[in-house]
Motif scaffolding. Structure first.
Motif, PDB file in Angstrom:
ATOM      1  N   GLY A  90      -1.290   4.412   2.710  1.00  0.00           N
ATOM      2  CA  GLY A  90      -1.732   5.022   3.500  1.00  0.00           C
ATOM      3  C   GLY A  90      -0.657   4.634   5.252  1.00  0.00           C
ATOM      4  O   GLY A  90      -0.945   5.351   5.725  1.00  0.00           O
ATOM      5  N   GLY A  91      -0.356   3.102   5.058  1.00  0.00           N
ATOM      6  CA  GLY A  91       0.791   2.808   5.304  1.00  0.00           C
ATOM      7  C   GLY A  91       1.772   3.572   5.830  1.00  0.00           C
ATOM      8  O   GLY A  91       2.224   4.481   6.997  1.00  0.00           O
ATOM      9  N   VAL A  92       2.397   3.775   4.997  1.00  0.00           N
ATOM     10  CA  VAL A  92       3.629   5.002   4.299  1.00  0.00           C
ATOM     11  C   VAL A  92       3.265   6.268   5.040  1.00  0.00           C
ATOM     12  O   VAL A  92       4.256   6.650   6.137  1.00  0.00           O
ATOM     13  N   VAL A 171       1.928  -2.424   8.216  1.00  0.00           N
ATOM     14  CA  VAL A 171       1.537  -2.671   7.152  1.00  0.00           C
ATOM     15  C   VAL A 171       1.242  -2.094   5.587  1.00  0.00           C
ATOM     16  O   VAL A 171       0.274  -2.696   4.842  1.00  0.00           O
ATOM     17  N   ALA A 172       1.676  -1.002   5.855  1.00  0.00           N
ATOM     18  CA  ALA A 172       2.249  -1.132   4.349  1.00  0.00           C
ATOM     19  C   ALA A 172       3.252  -1.732   3.290  1.00  0.00           C
ATOM     20  O   ALA A 172       3.453  -2.224   2.478  1.00  0.00           O
ATOM     21  N   LEU A 173       3.880  -2.541   4.079  1.00  0.00           N
ATOM     22  CA  LEU A 173       4.963  -3.989   4.137  1.00  0.00           C
ATOM     23  C   LEU A 173       4.152  -4.954   3.327  1.00  0.00           C
ATOM     24  O   LEU A 173       4.818  -5.007   1.978  1.00  0.00           O
ATOM     25  N   ALA A 174       3.181  -5.236   4.231  1.00  0.00           N
ATOM     26  CA  ALA A 174       1.990  -6.690   3.401  1.00  0.00           C
ATOM     27  C   ALA A 174       1.611  -5.547   3.010  1.00  0.00           C
ATOM     28  O   ALA A 174       1.672  -6.701   1.849  1.00  0.00           O
ATOM     29  N   GLY A 175       1.155  -4.382   2.756  1.00  0.00           N
ATOM     30  CA  GLY A 175       0.306  -4.263   1.725  1.00  0.00           C
ATOM     31  C   GLY A 175       0.745  -4.106   0.387  1.00  0.00           C
ATOM     32  O   GLY A 175       0.439  -4.815  -0.973  1.00  0.00           O
TER      33      GLY A 175
END
Length: 304
Positions: A90-92, A171-175
């Protein structure tokens, strides 16, 4: 064909499988770039997961794969799916939708091994080595070089994309980072194929809610979108998973992990060729520095 010839062919195929896996994996960012002009991110991903599950669930039955043994494990796998698939993809997709270049997106989320190695200390009680600290420092310097080349001091915003796009990719990296740590901690008994089904189910539900509440859900069913969706479902979500399973069975998972460092430059090369995405020399040097930092951090973790 002789036995020796068959052995050489098998060895050649085995040697090419990790490279093929990473080459296919890097096209996920390119697929997002192709498909997002025709559908909003959550809507795009929801359709992708529904089609993937329609193929993957029968495949589990055909291959006779075991399902997660108990509801507690299934719950943990579902949580990891929310992080690894919903938050990460979703972030990507939203970052690229908001203008983040595909190559830069791949580089930023490619920091996952570095961030995972660093957070494994406080979260999993693992010792952080000097090599890992050096890798972290190099990774941060490299990212500063890449992002610094896009920074416009006059507006305090990034050229070509806004801070919102950067926030989405972070957010994608954190996820993907937290999802990796969570899966390592709570999902050690997860069957790869059926566990992936559970992950896709949980992620699909969340992304479907996101599409319902936050998007208009309009889709342009163009040939480009249909072909892109087919590629992401069949090649990324199905073929790549089966290829990964084959590699794990053959003991080649470590080679895949090491080749993941090539995903950002391969994606950047594809994006340059297909979309004319260009990075200045400072950014290219920063990309190289970042990859070196990620390699050092991951290898420092592997040697403990």
């Amino acid at each position: 064909m002789t036995t020796s010839a068959n052995s050489r062919l098998d060895a050649a195929l085995l040697a090419s499988m990790p490279v093929l896996f990473v080459a296919l994996w890097s096209t996920g960012f390119i697929g997002a770039k192709f498909g997002l002009p025709h559908a909003e991110p959550f809507t795009f991903l929801f359709i992708r997961f529904v089609l993937t599950l329609a193929l993957l669930i029968p495949l589990v039955k055909v291959m006779g794969g075991a399902w997660p043994g108990n509801w507690r494990l299934r719950g943990h796998i579902a949580v990891s799916g929310l992080l690894v698939h919903a938050a990460y993809l979703g972030g990507v997709f939203y970052g690229i939708y908001l203008g983040m270049p595909a190559g830069l997106t791949a580089l930023l989320v490619g920091l996952q091994p570095l961030l995972t190695a660093t957070l494994a200390g406080p979260l999993l009680g693992e010792r952080i080595t000097a090599i890992q600290w050096l890798g972290l420092a190099l990774g941060l310097v490299g990212i500063a070089m890449v992002l610094g080349s896009k920074l416009d001091p006059g507006t305090a915003s990034f050229q070509g994309f806004g801070l919102g796009a950067l926030a989405c990719v972070l957010v994608a990296l954190a996820g993907i980072t937290l999802g990796t740590l969570y899966q390592k901690r709570f999902c050690t008994g997860m069957p790869l194929l059926s566990g992936t089904v559970v992950q896709y189910l949980s992620a699909g539900v969340l992304l479907g809610l996101g599409a319902l509440l936050l998007e208009e859900r309009h889709i342009e069913w163009t040939a480009t979108f249909v072909l892109t969706l087919g590629w992401l479902v069949l090649v990324l979500s199905i073929a790549a998973i089966l290829l990964l399973m084959a590699l794990i069975r053959r003991g080649e998972a470590s080679r895949v992990a090491s080749l993941f460092y090539l995903v950002p430059p391969v994606t950047a090369l594809q994006a340059w060729w297909l979309f004319d995405e260009r990075l200045p020399m400072t950014a290219l040097v920063g990309m190289a520095v970042t990859i070196v930092g990620v390699v050092l951090a991951a290898r420092g973790q592997a040697r403990r």
